[in-house]
Write a protein that holds these residues in place. Structure first.
Motif, PDB file in Angstrom:
ATOM      1  N   ILE A 196       0.725  -1.293  -0.083  1.00  0.00           N
ATOM      2  CA  ILE A 196      -0.087  -0.133  -0.034  1.00  0.00           C
ATOM      3  C   ILE A 196       0.868   1.207   0.120  1.00  0.00           C
ATOM      4  O   ILE A 196       0.738   2.122  -0.666  1.00  0.00           O
ATOM      5  CB  ILE A 196      -1.100  -0.032   1.254  1.00  0.00           C
ATOM      6  CG1 ILE A 196      -1.879  -1.153   1.233  1.00  0.00           C
ATOM      7  CG2 ILE A 196      -1.538   1.263   1.514  1.00  0.00           C
ATOM      8  CD1 ILE A 196      -2.901  -1.299   2.119  1.00  0.00           C
ATOM      9  N   TRP A 197       2.010   1.204   0.805  1.00  0.00           N
ATOM     10  CA  TRP A 197       2.883   2.391   0.984  1.00  0.00           C
ATOM     11  C   TRP A 197       3.517   2.649  -0.430  1.00  0.00           C
ATOM     12  O   TRP A 197       3.565   3.748  -0.817  1.00  0.00           O
ATOM     13  CB  TRP A 197       3.686   2.299   1.947  1.00  0.00           C
ATOM     14  CG  TRP A 197       4.712   3.538   2.220  1.00  0.00           C
ATOM     15  CD1 TRP A 197       5.953   3.505   1.821  1.00  0.00           C
ATOM     16  CD2 TRP A 197       4.373   4.765   2.720  1.00  0.00           C
ATOM     17  NE1 TRP A 197       6.412   4.890   2.046  1.00  0.00           N
ATOM     18  CE2 TRP A 197       5.404   5.548   2.459  1.00  0.00           C
ATOM     19  CE3 TRP A 197       3.236   5.085   3.207  1.00  0.00           C
ATOM     20  CZ2 TRP A 197       5.481   6.864   3.222  1.00  0.00           C
ATOM     21  CZ3 TRP A 197       3.171   6.438   3.618  1.00  0.00           C
ATOM     22  CH2 TRP A 197       4.177   7.275   3.557  1.00  0.00           C
ATOM     23  N   ARG A 198       3.917   1.538  -1.061  1.00  0.00           N
ATOM     24  CA  ARG A 198       4.528   1.591  -2.435  1.00  0.00           C
ATOM     25  C   ARG A 198       3.543   2.250  -3.397  1.00  0.00           C
ATOM     26  O   ARG A 198       4.038   3.088  -4.296  1.00  0.00           O
ATOM     27  CB  ARG A 198       5.139   0.251  -2.919  1.00  0.00           C
ATOM     28  CG  ARG A 198       5.985   0.232  -4.186  1.00  0.00           C
ATOM     29  CD  ARG A 198       6.437  -1.093  -4.306  1.00  0.00           C
ATOM     30  NE  ARG A 198       5.274  -1.918  -4.326  1.00  0.00           N
ATOM     31  CZ  ARG A 198       4.837  -2.826  -4.982  1.00  0.00           C
ATOM     32  NH1 ARG A 198       5.245  -2.970  -6.360  1.00  0.00           N
ATOM     33  NH2 ARG A 198       3.672  -3.795  -4.638  1.00  0.00           N
ATOM     34  N   SER A 199       2.348   1.593  -3.368  1.00  0.00           N
ATOM     35  CA  SER A 199       1.375   2.140  -4.385  1.00  0.00           C
ATOM     36  C   SER A 199       1.257   3.558  -4.109  1.00  0.00           C
ATOM     37  O   SER A 199       0.943   4.554  -5.160  1.00  0.00           O
ATOM     38  CB  SER A 199       0.081   1.445  -4.382  1.00  0.00           C
ATOM     39  OG  SER A 199       0.340   0.108  -4.587  1.00  0.00           O
ATOM     40  N   PHE A 200       0.861   4.013  -2.790  1.00  0.00           N
ATOM     41  CA  PHE A 200       0.589   5.555  -2.446  1.00  0.00           C
ATOM     42  C   PHE A 200       2.052   6.466  -3.070  1.00  0.00           C
ATOM     43  O   PHE A 200       1.906   7.307  -3.508  1.00  0.00           O
ATOM     44  CB  PHE A 200       0.411   5.653  -0.941  1.00  0.00           C
ATOM     45  CG  PHE A 200       0.210   7.176  -0.753  1.00  0.00           C
ATOM     46  CD1 PHE A 200      -0.896   7.724  -0.857  1.00  0.00           C
ATOM     47  CD2 PHE A 200       1.378   7.646  -0.016  1.00  0.00           C
ATOM     48  CE1 PHE A 200      -1.010   9.127  -0.521  1.00  0.00           C
ATOM     49  CE2 PHE A 200       1.112   8.983   0.465  1.00  0.00           C
ATOM     50  CZ  PHE A 200      -0.162   9.479   0.138  1.00  0.00           C
ATOM     51  N   MET A 201       3.351   6.017  -2.719  1.00  0.00           N
ATOM     52  CA  MET A 201       4.322   6.898  -3.068  1.00  0.00           C
ATOM     53  C   MET A 201       4.460   6.666  -4.909  1.00  0.00           C
ATOM     54  O   MET A 201       4.779   8.039  -5.307  1.00  0.00           O
ATOM     55  CB  MET A 201       5.777   6.163  -2.520  1.00  0.00           C
ATOM     56  CG  MET A 201       5.778   6.500  -1.282  1.00  0.00           C
ATOM     57  SD  MET A 201       5.924   8.339  -0.901  1.00  0.00           S
ATOM     58  CE  MET A 201       5.640   8.441   0.724  1.00  0.00           C
ATOM     59  N   GLU A 202       4.019   5.841  -5.256  1.00  0.00           N
ATOM     60  CA  GLU A 202       4.131   5.669  -6.884  1.00  0.00           C
ATOM     61  C   GLU A 202       3.114   6.737  -7.366  1.00  0.00           C
ATOM     62  O   GLU A 202       3.338   7.630  -8.535  1.00  0.00           O
ATOM     63  CB  GLU A 202       3.969   4.546  -7.336  1.00  0.00           C
ATOM     64  CG  GLU A 202       5.089   3.334  -7.181  1.00  0.00           C
ATOM     65  CD  GLU A 202       4.784   2.011  -7.734  1.00  0.00           C
ATOM     66  OE1 GLU A 202       3.747   1.626  -8.024  1.00  0.00           O
ATOM     67  OE2 GLU A 202       5.767   1.142  -7.635  1.00  0.00           O
ATOM     68  N   TYR A 203       1.784   6.634  -6.833  1.00  0.00           N
ATOM     69  CA  TYR A 203       1.185   7.664  -7.322  1.00  0.00           C
ATOM     70  C   TYR A 203       1.214   9.114  -6.992  1.00  0.00           C
ATOM     71  O   TYR A 203       1.211   9.913  -7.843  1.00  0.00           O
ATOM     72  CB  TYR A 203      -0.289   7.299  -6.652  1.00  0.00           C
ATOM     73  CG  TYR A 203      -1.498   8.193  -6.674  1.00  0.00           C
ATOM     74  CD1 TYR A 203      -2.157   8.186  -8.137  1.00  0.00           C
ATOM     75  CD2 TYR A 203      -2.065   9.124  -5.753  1.00  0.00           C
ATOM     76  CE1 TYR A 203      -3.225   9.195  -8.162  1.00  0.00           C
ATOM     77  CE2 TYR A 203      -2.733  10.157  -5.909  1.00  0.00           C
ATOM     78  CZ  TYR A 203      -3.486  10.288  -7.128  1.00  0.00           C
ATOM     79  OH  TYR A 203      -4.531  11.048  -7.302  1.00  0.00           O
ATOM     80  N   LEU A 204       1.811   9.478  -5.843  1.00  0.00           N
ATOM     81  CA  LEU A 204       2.215  10.506  -5.296  1.00  0.00           C
ATOM     82  C   LEU A 204       3.248  11.286  -6.209  1.00  0.00           C
ATOM     83  O   LEU A 204       3.252  12.250  -6.483  1.00  0.00           O
ATOM     84  CB  LEU A 204       2.609  10.542  -3.871  1.00  0.00           C
ATOM     85  CG  LEU A 204       2.738  11.844  -3.266  1.00  0.00           C
ATOM     86  CD1 LEU A 204       1.501  12.851  -3.009  1.00  0.00           C
ATOM     87  CD2 LEU A 204       3.331  11.837  -1.876  1.00  0.00           C
TER      88      LEU A 204
END
Length: 128
Positions: free
Chosen positions: A116-124
């Motif tokens: 989830i953190w990786r997906s959020f950072m990629e989105y950000l």
């Protein structure tokens, strides 16, 4: 292993050995009674017809006592086996609830949080 655990293990082993000895003594007693019953039945076939009524009644009462004892013994053993089975299932359930599920939850939780953190950072960062 501390001395208390060693003492408990020794006491448990001694108890189990004593229980095994008692069960073996009961089993040998049953086998001896079975042999005695068979010998009495052989003795009845001597050709003495005048005491057959008394001997057959005596032999059948021993047989009834034996079967009663055997059935009681079987029911006790079955009850003990059922209790041990239920206790082992309870221990397995406790092991699952207190050890395996928390470790599995910890592993899956960290893995899920990482994704989830990786997906959020990629989105950000892809937004910029």
């Amino acid at each position: 292993m501390d001395p208390e655990s060693a003492a408990i293990n020794n006491a448990t082993e001694a108890f189990n050995i004593e229980k095994l000895n008692i069960l073996q003594a009961i089993q040998s007693g049953i086998n001896n009674e079975n042999v005695n019953i068979l010998e009495e039945e052989d003795d009845d076939d001597d050709g003495d017809d005048d005491d057959d009524d008394d001997d057959s009644g005596y032999s059948s009462s021993i047989l009834e006592d034996y079967t009663e004892y055997d059935n009681d013994n079987k029911s006790i053993l079955l009850r003990q086996a059922q209790e041990e089975w239920e206790q082992s299932l309870q221990q397995l359930s406790e092991a699952l609830n207190w050890v395996i599920f928390p470790l599995l939850g910890k592993f899956l939780g960290r893995r899920c949080a990482h994704n989830i953190w990786r997906s959020f950072m990629e989105y950000l960062y892809s937004k910029n």
